[in-house]
Motif scaffolding. Structure first.
Motif, PDB file in Angstrom:
ATOM      1  N   ASN A   3       0.827  -1.202   0.000  1.00 19.90           N
ATOM      2  CA  ASN A   3       0.000   0.000   0.000  1.00 19.90           C
ATOM      3  C   ASN A   3       0.862   1.252   0.000  1.00 19.90           C
ATOM      4  O   ASN A   3       0.484   2.293  -0.537  1.00 19.90           O
ATOM      5  N   ALA A   4       2.002   1.192   0.647  1.00 20.71           N
ATOM      6  CA  ALA A   4       2.861   2.371   0.742  1.00 20.71           C
ATOM      7  C   ALA A   4       3.413   2.784  -0.611  1.00 20.71           C
ATOM      8  O   ALA A   4       3.822   3.924  -0.809  1.00 20.71           O
ATOM      9  N   LEU A   5       3.443   1.867  -1.579  1.00 20.97           N
ATOM     10  CA  LEU A   5       3.989   2.205  -2.888  1.00 20.97           C
ATOM     11  C   LEU A   5       3.102   3.171  -3.655  1.00 20.97           C
ATOM     12  O   LEU A   5       3.518   3.734  -4.654  1.00 20.97           O
ATOM     13  N   SER A   6       1.868   3.368  -3.249  1.00 22.16           N
ATOM     14  CA  SER A   6       0.972   4.316  -3.915  1.00 22.16           C
ATOM     15  C   SER A   6       1.365   5.754  -3.628  1.00 22.16           C
ATOM     16  O   SER A   6       0.980   6.670  -4.336  1.00 22.16           O
ATOM     17  N   ALA A   7       2.144   5.991  -2.566  1.00 23.40           N
ATOM     18  CA  ALA A   7       2.612   7.335  -2.244  1.00 23.40           C
ATOM     19  C   ALA A   7       3.846   7.650  -3.081  1.00 23.40           C
ATOM     20  O   ALA A   7       4.569   6.760  -3.522  1.00 23.40           O
ATOM     21  N   PRO A   8       4.127   8.937  -3.310  1.00 20.70           N
ATOM     22  CA  PRO A   8       5.295   9.322  -4.098  1.00 20.70           C
ATOM     23  C   PRO A   8       6.570   8.887  -3.399  1.00 20.70           C
ATOM     24  O   PRO A   8       6.847   9.258  -2.274  1.00 20.70           O
ATOM     25  N   LEU A   9       7.369   8.050  -4.069  1.00 23.26           N
ATOM     26  CA  LEU A   9       8.631   7.582  -3.549  1.00 23.26           C
ATOM     27  C   LEU A   9       9.695   7.716  -4.628  1.00 23.26           C
ATOM     28  O   LEU A   9       9.430   7.490  -5.810  1.00 23.26           O
ATOM     29  N   ASN A  10      10.938   8.067  -4.230  1.00 24.87           N
ATOM     30  CA  ASN A  10      12.018   8.045  -5.194  1.00 24.87           C
ATOM     31  C   ASN A  10      12.528   6.622  -5.324  1.00 24.87           C
ATOM     32  O   ASN A  10      12.149   5.736  -4.571  1.00 24.87           O
ATOM     33  N   LEU A  11      13.404   6.418  -6.282  1.00 24.46           N
ATOM     34  CA  LEU A  11      13.860   5.062  -6.570  1.00 24.46           C
ATOM     35  C   LEU A  11      14.655   4.470  -5.410  1.00 24.46           C
ATOM     36  O   LEU A  11      14.587   3.262  -5.154  1.00 24.46           O
ATOM     37  N   ALA A  12      15.422   5.282  -4.679  1.00 28.55           N
ATOM     38  CA  ALA A  12      16.200   4.770  -3.540  1.00 28.55           C
ATOM     39  C   ALA A  12      15.278   4.268  -2.437  1.00 28.55           C
ATOM     40  O   ALA A  12      15.504   3.204  -1.852  1.00 28.55           O
ATOM     41  N   ASP A  13      14.229   5.042  -2.126  1.00 26.31           N
ATOM     42  CA  ASP A  13      13.269   4.605  -1.116  1.00 26.31           C
ATOM     43  C   ASP A  13      12.562   3.328  -1.538  1.00 26.31           C
ATOM     44  O   ASP A  13      12.321   2.431  -0.717  1.00 26.31           O
ATOM     45  N   LEU A  14      12.215   3.267  -2.847  1.00 29.70           N
ATOM     46  CA  LEU A  14      11.535   2.078  -3.339  1.00 29.70           C
ATOM     47  C   LEU A  14      12.433   0.848  -3.226  1.00 29.70           C
ATOM     48  O   LEU A  14      11.987  -0.229  -2.814  1.00 29.70           O
ATOM     49  N   ASP A  15      13.720   1.034  -3.565  1.00 30.31           N
ATOM     50  CA  ASP A  15      14.649  -0.087  -3.472  1.00 30.31           C
ATOM     51  C   ASP A  15      14.786  -0.570  -2.018  1.00 30.31           C
ATOM     52  O   ASP A  15      14.799  -1.768  -1.731  1.00 30.31           O
ATOM     53  N   GLN A  16      14.858   0.397  -1.085  1.00 30.05           N
ATOM     54  CA  GLN A  16      14.959   0.035   0.326  1.00 30.05           C
ATOM     55  C   GLN A  16      13.690  -0.664   0.808  1.00 30.05           C
ATOM     56  O   GLN A  16      13.735  -1.630   1.574  1.00 30.05           O
ATOM     57  N   SER A  17      12.525  -0.170   0.342  1.00 25.25           N
ATOM     58  CA  SER A  17      11.260  -0.786   0.717  1.00 25.25           C
ATOM     59  C   SER A  17      11.163  -2.219   0.195  1.00 25.25           C
ATOM     60  O   SER A  17      10.677  -3.119   0.888  1.00 25.25           O
ATOM     61  N   MET A  18      11.662  -2.412  -1.050  1.00 24.31           N
ATOM     62  CA  MET A  18      11.628  -3.757  -1.618  1.00 24.31           C
ATOM     63  C   MET A  18      12.542  -4.714  -0.811  1.00 24.31           C
ATOM     64  O   MET A  18      12.202  -5.877  -0.593  1.00 24.31           O
ATOM     65  N   ARG A  19      13.694  -4.200  -0.364  1.00 21.57           N
ATOM     66  CA  ARG A  19      14.586  -5.025   0.443  1.00 21.57           C
ATOM     67  C   ARG A  19      13.909  -5.427   1.769  1.00 21.57           C
ATOM     68  O   ARG A  19      14.014  -6.571   2.214  1.00 21.57           O
ATOM     69  N   ARG A  20      13.257  -4.436   2.400  1.00 19.81           N
ATOM     70  CA  ARG A  20      12.562  -4.738   3.645  1.00 19.81           C
ATOM     71  C   ARG A  20      11.462  -5.778   3.428  1.00 19.81           C
ATOM     72  O   ARG A  20      11.235  -6.657   4.257  1.00 19.81           O
TER      73      ARG A  20
END
Length: 617
Positions: A3-20
């Motif tokens: 659900n958090a991916l619907s908010a504006p994220l840069n690529l670094a945050d997205l990569d970190q979120s995917m790792r988590r």
């Protein structure tokens, strides 16, 4: 989790979120695998126990039936010989030729019937003929009047008695029949049955097998070193009586090398046993009665191998089912993350364009952001304050709950201990066949269960500072109830308590159950203070007090209360016992105060006296 991916994220945050996300998935997968393996192992273990139990019961019943067949074959020999003409003639005339013919006949019969020895005893208990008449250990001329099988056969007509031979020094079953003459008993025919072949077959089966009598003494066993050991401890006086009878020679009658015995729901039991010449292993013990006897056949089935194999198989099946499911879930997760990454790149391009527009209104945004920051700070401060208040309320609730739980654990300790003792006694009485006594124990357990529920309700009310309506309560009922609760826990030490009540009895204003709690606490503390010292004495008396009161006095001759404990004696959690909670006297004082009374104590190195003052009814 996306659900958090619907908010504006840069690529670094997205990569970190995917790792988590992958870390969380890995943790959940490991936890699921561990739980599945544990559950599968437990299921495999239970299935192995059921399989081993079923197979062992079939095997044990078969062994019991074969043992019965061996016994029945040998029982016919004394029965036939008791009516044999040559036996009667030899016993009646005692002629040399008649006895010689009888010796030869018994020798031939012993060879054909596989009996260890067959012999004929005169009415005076002296053997007159035997199948081993040629051997150095011949029974002829030996006196067997002291043997149980001779006395029982002369009295009842027949007998079966397992014992150690006093001449051969070999154990066996003696089967005897009375020989009846025209004018009365003229002798006894005895066939001794030894079980060497049976024990050898049991040893070859690879499963420890043994037969016990009603006292739990091992008679027949696949391990000779276990013979005349016991499945349960026999009292010393009974051991002395058994040894004096010479039934088992000088056997030590020690318990079998079993420990960690855990009964199962179907009547069998798990245990650890030390076999001769081997290390300790775990077995499943099954039991069955040997038909036509009072013997019990018990067999030990090895568990370690069966449980290991069943557990391993169940875990492999669980792993085979769960691994594809986790792999499929991982594929779906990876595909969803790929789509989220493409979407994030598109949003990044749009964000860069929007940033250029946002720079135009930077000044206004700063002012607005500053105001929103202050509002957010105030909101966070209010939320933190509310959270702290909720934590304080919760801590207060937990503290009260802890006191109530501790009080319940302390106050129901005596009834639960009594229930356990009655349950153990009931099981013992059932094993002995004393069903009526067992039923009486079960009735007592039911009454104590109601008592535990009542104590729990009262302790809950105590925690709420509630009050109970006082009513006339005979002190005799209070004292008898308290003694009943303490009797099983302090068995063997209750004789130290001396009760002194007026003949007409006294009644006070209060509740019987709560006043019993007070007396139980005082008596329990006194009994624990006295321990096992000689001359220990606790005197309980009830008498009229001044101004319409009744005094309940509990006095012991123990070592007294230490000074550092005496100063805060009625303070909660103040105790000198390692396992004590220190709530008994505090609760007792509160109960007495509820009914307008008080508790005082006097102590010295010569003993302690508690005086409870209550209003007369």
């Amino acid at each position: 989790m996306f659900n958090a991916l619907s908010a504006p994220l840069n690529l670094a945050d997205l990569d970190q979120s995917m790792r988590r996300t992958w870390l969380v998935f890995a943790g959940l997968a490991v936890a699921l695998l561990v739980a599945a393996l544990l559950l599968a192992g437990e299921y495999g273990r239970s299935q192995a126990l059921e399989t081993v139990d079923a197979q062992s019961r079939i095997d044990a019943n078969l062994k019991a039936s074969l043992l019965r067949a061996v016994l029945e074959r040998q029982r016919s020999t004394p029965l036939v010989l008791a009516d044999d003409v040559e036996v009667m003639a030899a016993l009646s005339t005692r002629g040399t030729e008649a006895l010689q013919r009888l010796n030869e006949k018994l020798q031939a019969l012993a060879t054909n019937t596989d009996a260890a020895v067959i012999y004929v005893i005169g009415p005076d208990g002296v053997a007159v003929a035997a199948s081993n008449w040629r051997e150095p250990t011949s029974f002829v001329g030996n006196d067997y009047a002291f043997r149980e099988y001779f006395r029982m056969a002369m009295r009842d007509g027949k007998a079966e008695h397992f014992a150690m031979g006093n001449v051969s020094k070999r154990p066996g079953l003696y089967i005897s029949r009375r020989v009846q003459g025209p004018d009365g008993p003229i002798g006894v025919v005895v066939a001794k049955l030894e079980f060497d072949d049976v024990e050898a077959e049991w040893l070859a089966s690879g499963k420890p097998v043994y037969v016990t009598d009603r006292r739990g003494i091992v008679l027949i066993t696949s391990f000779p070193s276990w013979r005349f050991m016991t499945t349960r401890t026999i009292p010393r006086d009974r051991v002395a009586a058994i040894r004096d009878s010479l039934q088992f020679g000088d056997a030590s009658l020690l318990p079998l090398p079993f420990r960690d015995i855990e009964p199962t729901s179907d009547g069998s039991s798990e245990l650890r046993a030390l076999l001769p010449g081997e290390s300790e292993r775990r077995f499943l013990r099954v039991e069955t009665m040997v038909p036509t006897t009072s013997w019990r056949l018990e067999q030990l089935a090895p568990l370690d191998g069966a449980i290991s194999a069943a557990t391993r198989e169940a875990r492999l099946i669980a792993l085979a089912l769960l691994a594809p499911l986790l792999a499929f879930t991982a594929v779906l997760l990876r595909r969803r993350q790929t789509l989220a990454l493409v979407s994030a790149r598109d949003r990044a391009a749009r964000d860069e364009l929007e940033t250029r527009v946002a720079e135009r209104t930077h000044d206004l945004s700063l002012a607005r952001d500053h105001l929103e920051t202050e509002i957010a700070d105030h909101r966070r401060t209010g939320e933190k304050l509310q959270a702290v208040q909720q934590e304080l309320v919760q801590a207060n609730r937990l503290a009260i709950l802890g006191q109530v739980a501790a009080g319940v654990a302390h106050e129901i300790n005596q009834p639960v201990a009594t229930i356990r003792a009655y349950a153990d006694n009931a099981r013992t009485f059932l094993e002995r066949g004393q069903q009526q006594t067992a039923v009486e124990n079960l009735v007592s357990i039911a009454e104590l269960t109601d008592r535990v529920g009542t104590i729990t309700d009262e302790l809950r009310s105590f925690a709420r500072k509630g009050r109970f309506v006082a009513e006339p309560t005979p002190m005799r009922d209070v004292i008898e109830g308290a003694m009943m609760l303490l009797r099983s826990r302090f068995a063997g030490r209750m004789d130290a308590i001396v009760i002194d009540l007026p003949e007409n009895g006294l009644s006070v204003l209060g509740s019987r159950i709560r006043l019993e709690q007070v007396l139980i606490n005082l008596l329990q503390n006194a009994l624990e203070a006295l321990g096992t010292r000689s001359g220990a004495e606790i005197r309980v008396r009830c008498e009229d007090g001044p101004s319409g009161t009744v005094l309940l006095v509990v006095a012991d001759n123990g070592p007294g209360i230490p000074l550092h404990i005496h100063e805060d004696l009625f303070t909660p959690f103040n105790t000198s016992k390692d396992e004590g909670l220190g709530l008994g006297l505090a609760i007792s004082k509160e109960i007495v105060a509820d009914y307008g009374g008080d508790i005082t104590v006097e102590t010295s190195d010569r003993g302690t006296v508690f005086t409870v003052r209550l209003k007369r009814a």
